[in-house]
Design a protein around this motif. Structure first.
Motif, PDB file in Angstrom:
ATOM      1  N   MET A   1      37.516   3.738 -11.847  1.00  0.00           N
ATOM      2  CA  MET A   1      36.820   3.993 -13.108  1.00  0.00           C
ATOM      3  C   MET A   1      37.667   3.628 -14.333  1.00  0.00           C
ATOM      4  O   MET A   1      37.204   3.677 -15.455  1.00  0.00           O
ATOM      5  N   PHE A   2      38.962   3.275 -14.123  1.00  0.00           N
ATOM      6  CA  PHE A   2      39.811   2.901 -15.251  1.00  0.00           C
ATOM      7  C   PHE A   2      39.839   1.387 -15.447  1.00  0.00           C
ATOM      8  O   PHE A   2      40.502   0.896 -16.340  1.00  0.00           O
ATOM      9  N   ARG A   3      39.142   0.647 -14.577  1.00  0.00           N
ATOM     10  CA  ARG A   3      39.071  -0.792 -14.724  1.00  0.00           C
ATOM     11  C   ARG A   3      37.924  -1.164 -15.653  1.00  0.00           C
ATOM     12  O   ARG A   3      36.904  -0.487 -15.693  1.00  0.00           O
ATOM     13  N   ALA A   4      38.110  -2.262 -16.367  1.00  0.00           N
ATOM     14  CA  ALA A   4      37.050  -2.733 -17.248  1.00  0.00           C
ATOM     15  C   ALA A   4      35.827  -3.116 -16.434  1.00  0.00           C
ATOM     16  O   ALA A   4      35.934  -3.738 -15.376  1.00  0.00           O
ATOM     17  N   ALA A   5      34.652  -2.745 -16.934  1.00  0.00           N
ATOM     18  CA  ALA A   5      33.412  -3.014 -16.214  1.00  0.00           C
ATOM     19  C   ALA A   5      33.125  -4.513 -16.177  1.00  0.00           C
ATOM     20  O   ALA A   5      33.413  -5.246 -17.128  1.00  0.00           O
ATOM     21  N   THR A   6      32.585  -4.952 -15.078  1.00  0.00           N
ATOM     22  CA  THR A   6      32.165  -6.349 -14.932  1.00  0.00           C
ATOM     23  C   THR A   6      30.684  -6.460 -14.590  1.00  0.00           C
ATOM     24  O   THR A   6      30.148  -7.561 -14.526  1.00  0.00           O
ATOM     25  N   SER A   7      30.015  -5.337 -14.370  1.00  0.00           N
ATOM     26  CA  SER A   7      28.592  -5.329 -14.030  1.00  0.00           C
ATOM     27  C   SER A   7      27.799  -4.696 -15.169  1.00  0.00           C
ATOM     28  O   SER A   7      28.347  -3.969 -15.999  1.00  0.00           O
ATOM     29  N   PRO A   8      26.499  -4.958 -15.253  1.00  0.00           N
ATOM     30  CA  PRO A   8      25.674  -4.402 -16.332  1.00  0.00           C
ATOM     31  C   PRO A   8      25.711  -2.876 -16.337  1.00  0.00           C
ATOM     32  O   PRO A   8      25.943  -2.245 -15.303  1.00  0.00           O
ATOM     33  N   PRO A   9      25.471  -2.269 -17.483  1.00  0.00           N
ATOM     34  CA  PRO A   9      25.519  -0.811 -17.584  1.00  0.00           C
ATOM     35  C   PRO A   9      24.375  -0.143 -16.846  1.00  0.00           C
ATOM     36  O   PRO A   9      23.283  -0.715 -16.697  1.00  0.00           O
ATOM     37  N   SER A  10      24.610   1.076 -16.396  1.00  0.00           N
ATOM     38  CA  SER A  10      23.547   1.856 -15.776  1.00  0.00           C
ATOM     39  C   SER A  10      22.615   2.387 -16.850  1.00  0.00           C
ATOM     40  O   SER A  10      22.963   2.461 -18.036  1.00  0.00           O
ATOM     41  N   LEU A  11      21.415   2.772 -16.438  1.00  0.00           N
ATOM     42  CA  LEU A  11      20.454   3.343 -17.377  1.00  0.00           C
ATOM     43  C   LEU A  11      20.995   4.636 -17.984  1.00  0.00           C
ATOM     44  O   LEU A  11      20.791   4.908 -19.171  1.00  0.00           O
ATOM     45  N   THR A  12      21.727   5.414 -17.193  1.00  0.00           N
ATOM     46  CA  THR A  12      22.298   6.677 -17.693  1.00  0.00           C
ATOM     47  C   THR A  12      23.244   6.419 -18.852  1.00  0.00           C
ATOM     48  O   THR A  12      23.228   7.137 -19.868  1.00  0.00           O
ATOM     49  N   THR A  13      24.079   5.403 -18.734  1.00  0.00           N
ATOM     50  CA  THR A  13      25.012   5.069 -19.813  1.00  0.00           C
ATOM     51  C   THR A  13      24.266   4.697 -21.081  1.00  0.00           C
ATOM     52  O   THR A  13      24.613   5.151 -22.184  1.00  0.00           O
ATOM     53  N   LEU A  14      23.225   3.888 -20.958  1.00  0.00           N
ATOM     54  CA  LEU A  14      22.469   3.473 -22.130  1.00  0.00           C
ATOM     55  C   LEU A  14      21.721   4.646 -22.762  1.00  0.00           C
ATOM     56  O   LEU A  14      21.608   4.726 -23.991  1.00  0.00           O
ATOM     57  N   VAL A  15      21.232   5.559 -21.936  1.00  0.00           N
ATOM     58  CA  VAL A  15      20.572   6.764 -22.461  1.00  0.00           C
ATOM     59  C   VAL A  15      21.567   7.605 -23.258  1.00  0.00           C
ATOM     60  O   VAL A  15      21.264   8.079 -24.367  1.00  0.00           O
ATOM     61  N   LEU A  16      22.766   7.797 -22.714  1.00  0.00           N
ATOM     62  CA  LEU A  16      23.782   8.604 -23.401  1.00  0.00           C
ATOM     63  C   LEU A  16      24.205   7.960 -24.717  1.00  0.00           C
ATOM     64  O   LEU A  16      24.375   8.647 -25.735  1.00  0.00           O
ATOM     65  N   LEU A  17      24.379   6.647 -24.725  1.00  0.00           N
ATOM     66  CA  LEU A  17      24.764   5.952 -25.949  1.00  0.00           C
ATOM     67  C   LEU A  17      23.684   6.072 -27.009  1.00  0.00           C
ATOM     68  O   LEU A  17      23.977   6.292 -28.195  1.00  0.00           O
TER      69      LEU A  17
END
Length: 399
Positions: A1-17
């Motif tokens: 989880m400390f590595r930079a993301a390389t895949s699209p964000p999850s729906l949960t992440t977008l909801v929280l943002l």
């Protein structure tokens, strides 16, 4: 989880943002009076932390959208969250009102969470699928305004107004880390240069479909701004309600919006965008129309009056996700710019309609005038939606 993301964000992440972008506006509303006392200024000066924040977010949306089309959603999102987090520290430590207001304006960078979340969804999905997912994300925009002031008021009562900004600091850095770990780049076709991107803007600005959707969105949200501006006056002066009851009357439109957004999530993937948008406008128009008919029949009661407005919220929930998807589908390579420009239009339109409502409402005619203003805004949004349908019939978008 400390590595930079390389895949699209999850729906949960977008909801929280998205939810936190809304929360940052209204969570400290109960603290405005205490902030004014602490800095020894009048309430109007402290209230600039709300008005100024709205103004700067309108400007930033116009800037951040194009930047994300050029450089990608991920770096602009991380920059916005980082600026917000450090600006929250400035608000927390401020010793005078001007320093506080300066850092409060910088907090407006968090608008990236709302604007770029929409663009990230459109990057990955077809217009109808995007509208469905935006429906679920929009539910966060209904829940946050209802829970934010309550949570902020509790923090203020227990620990003082600065506790809200302690929460903003912690939540801001946690969201930055979440975006770092879960929001990979979704813009796979960024512009080669800023100059090359600017050359494509006339395609967007000349699009009748874009302006139709944008005006539909502006007046749909405008009905909401009109209502929340006048509901307190009507509740107090016309119905003699307590502050708690007025709060419930103001909040009922967001309950309808949550229901409509949920329905968008369920059904937007099955129907054309304009079908969802027009259906929402018709449902919204039924609310003030019903309210006016009841008033004409001599029925003027808080339950019938505020209950009718619930349909406006539900209609907005049906309309807004599909309208946003339509806005970003006109020129998919400029979806960030389209989202930013339409968002700025909605904020500016809301400010204008709020001022108009405050200027024309009176205790004597408030109930009727407010309902007529809401209906007028809804009908204007319906006309814009019908215009988009007409454009689609004459010049369909390619599949």
């Amino acid at each position: 989880m400390f590595r930079a993301a390389t895949s699209p964000p999850s729906l949960t992440t977008l909801v929280l943002l998205t939810a936190f972008s809304v929360l940052s506006l209204n969570m400290f509303l109960p603290s405005l009076e205490n902030i004014a006392k602490d800095f020894q200024v009048d309430y109007a000066m402290a209230n600039l932390s709300i008005a100024g924040y709205l103004a700067i977010t309108a400007v930033l949306q116009i800037i951040m959208g194009p930047l994300s089309d050029r450089f990608g959603r991920r770096p602009v999102m991380l920059a916005g969250l980082g600026i917000f987090s450090f600006a929250s520290i400035g608000c927390l430590l401020a010793t005078d009102i001007w320093v506080f207001l300066a850092f409060r304006l910088l907090q407006g960078a968090l608008i990236a969470g709302m604007t770029l979340s929409r663009a990230a969804v459109r990057d990955q999905h077809s217009p109808q699928k995007a509208a469905s997912l935006l429906g679920y994300i929009s539910m966060a925009m209904a829940v946050a305004p209802m829970t934010g002031p309550l949570f902020g008021g509790i923090l203020d009562q227990l620990f003082g107004w600065r506790a809200t900004f302690v929460f903003f600091v912690a939540a801001g850095f946690l969201l930055w880390w979440l975006a770092w770990a879960d929001m990979g780049e979704t813009n796979e076709t960024p512009s080669a240069t800023i100059r090359a991107q600017f050359k494509t803007y006339p395609e967007l600005l000349r699009s009748r479909r874009f302006w139709g959707y944008a005006f539909c969105l502006t007046f749909s949200l405008g009905a909401f701004y009109v209502y929340i501006t006048g509901a307190a006056l009507v509740g107090g002066a016309v119905f003699g309600l307590s502050p708690a009851a007025i709060g419930a009357g103001v909040g009922i439109i967001t309950c309808g919006f949550a229901v409509g957004s949920f329905l968008s999530g369920r059904f937007a993937n099955r129907f054309p965008l304009t079908t969802m948008v027009i259906s929402g406008r018709v449902v919204a128009a039924c609310g003030p129309t019903l309210g006016l008919l009841l008033m004409a029949a001599g029925v003027l009661h808080p339950i019938t009056y505020f209950g009718a407005i619930t349909l406006v919220g539900m209609g907005n929930g049906l309309t807004i996700p599909s309208a946003n998807s339509g806005i970003m589908s006109v020129r998919p390579q400029l979806s960030g710019s389209a989202a930013g420009l339409s968002g700025a239009m909605a904020v500016a339109g809301g400010a204008a309609l709020t001022s108009l409502t405050g200027a024309v409402l009176t205790p004597e005619t408030g109930a009727l005038t407010l309902m007529l203003l809401v209906l007028a805004s809804v009908l204007l949004s319906l006309l814009a939606a019908l215009y988009v349908r007409w454009v689609d019939m004459r010049d369909p978008l390619p599949e």
